[in-house]
Design a protein around this motif. Sequence first.
Motif, PDB file in Angstrom:
ATOM      1  N   ASP A 477      39.674  69.072 -41.901  1.00  0.00           N
ATOM      2  CA  ASP A 477      39.404  68.916 -43.394  1.00  0.00           C
ATOM      3  C   ASP A 477      37.739  68.556 -43.713  1.00  0.00           C
ATOM      4  N   ALA A 478      37.346  67.875 -42.917  1.00  0.00           N
ATOM      5  CA  ALA A 478      35.780  67.375 -42.932  1.00  0.00           C
ATOM      6  C   ALA A 478      35.113  67.759 -41.672  1.00  0.00           C
ATOM      7  N   PRO A 479      33.825  68.075 -41.729  1.00  0.00           N
ATOM      8  CA  PRO A 479      33.109  68.713 -40.704  1.00  0.00           C
ATOM      9  C   PRO A 479      33.073  67.463 -39.434  1.00  0.00           C
ATOM     10  N   LEU A 480      33.129  68.012 -38.413  1.00  0.00           N
ATOM     11  CA  LEU A 480      33.089  67.137 -37.278  1.00  0.00           C
ATOM     12  C   LEU A 480      31.444  66.734 -36.818  1.00  0.00           C
ATOM     13  N   GLY A 481      31.439  65.663 -36.226  1.00  0.00           N
ATOM     14  CA  GLY A 481      30.280  65.159 -35.744  1.00  0.00           C
ATOM     15  C   GLY A 481      29.895  65.586 -34.206  1.00  0.00           C
ATOM     16  N   TYR A 482      29.074  65.942 -33.645  1.00  0.00           N
ATOM     17  CA  TYR A 482      28.899  66.303 -32.101  1.00  0.00           C
ATOM     18  C   TYR A 482      27.850  65.644 -31.619  1.00  0.00           C
ATOM     19  N   PRO A 483      27.574  65.548 -30.230  1.00  0.00           N
ATOM     20  CA  PRO A 483      26.722  64.616 -29.788  1.00  0.00           C
ATOM     21  C   PRO A 483      25.111  65.464 -29.808  1.00  0.00           C
ATOM     22  N   PHE A 484      25.057  66.658 -30.344  1.00  0.00           N
ATOM     23  CA  PHE A 484      23.903  67.471 -30.451  1.00  0.00           C
ATOM     24  C   PHE A 484      23.538  67.531 -31.922  1.00  0.00           C
TER      25      PHE A 484
END
Length: 484
Positions: A477-484
């Motif tokens: 549903d919503a964009p994920l946040g990644y470490p980069f």
Amino acid sequence: MNLSVIHQDNGSFEFANGFTGSPFDITEPATGQKLGQLNSTSIAELDRLVEQTAAAQTAWAATDFDRRARVLRTFGGLLEQNAELINAWNARECGSIAGKAGWELQACIEQSFMCAAMPMNPYGEVYPSSMPGRENICIRVPLGVVGVISPWNFPLLLSLRAVLPALAMGNAVVLKPDPNSSVIGGVLIAELLQQAGLPEGVCSLALGGADVGQHLVSHPQVNMIAFTGSTAVGRQIGEVCGRQLKKAALELGGNNALLIMDDADIAAASSCAAWGSFLHQGQICMQSGRHIVERSVADAYIDALSERARKLVVGDPYRENVHLGPIISERQADRVMSLIEQSLAMGARIVCGGKRDGLFIEPTVIADVTPEMPVYKEEVFGPVAPVIAVDNEDEAVSLANDSDYGLAAAVQSSNPVRAKRIAQRLQAGMVHINDQTVNNEFQVPFGGMKASGNSGRFGGPENMEEFTEKKWISSIDAPLGYPF
């Protein structure tokens, strides 16, 4: 391209097919009569044809499933309505007897309705995810353009078993029939699909010989090849497709073993054997080509099979009520007789048959056969039943498996447990107990092992797998946040 079949008063036919390549004659094997003439597809014409087919495929894949189903149902009805014309062409062009032609047509009608149901089947799966909130869907999508190269022996069935499921799943098709069956395996199919409402360009017809087939196989806009034919040609097609990472469904040759155990019903076994060896003059990839018989019943089996063979009538299947028609060509008839003669020189013995009159060859039973003889080692593709005697079950299985081919096999035994045990040991894609090797049911996966194919299967649920590729679509549903 607008195709038409124009009937002439003298019984011949004229074809208007719009191609400009080399002309070739349509000849009736039983009489040698020229039935008409076709022009081959030139290489430049084939390039344009593939381009047009690729362009038409996009819209066809987006067509509602019920419309695709309706076209295929209508096509099945048209096959039924044109039965007399279709069966006549099967007899005249390919030497098919009435029963064989009628069975082939009925199988195609049933297959049309089965394939009409395919677009309505579920075409995706949902998989769990380790990511919270992610949905994983795997769907089947069309391959694109499918090239279908079909043989002359069952030209209607072996064209349509690939054409129909390919169309059902949203692919477009370029169909190239064998030159010996261009009408029944190509022209009539294209005309009836057009009448059924298939949009222009979704199933295109290419005519001609090996050069046309080779160009179709190597064409970069053709995404899959469905080929039925010899193992030698299948290997070449597989090499080209492999280099291009192109999908290939290859149904190839066979030298099929029929095992007669010492507890078999000899009368029933000989009936199965006669059908398996002599149907359509033995010109079937599933022909019962090697009769492996336990020694204690070998003489009785040979006598029973020979008695049946002597009663079979050979002749013109279009004008007479016969059991066997002509061999498809002079070249093939020469080859069959050569294999017989070479084996006789090595010590084989003809029990009945063995004579040739033009393209007509008598049903032939050969005894005293050894594994080194050509009639045993090679795919004869003629009305020949070579019988080899063995001492026990293990020897029978070992001989049956000692072949490059692995298409079909059959076991005759009155002991079901024993028969199933033997069937499990046989290296063949299809094994039939208390039956013969020539079996095909449109709803059951069909195909061979070893040099008889590349593990592709036609029929039933396997059609979904064969004529699509899978795509994974994940969503969140919503964009994920990644470490980069």
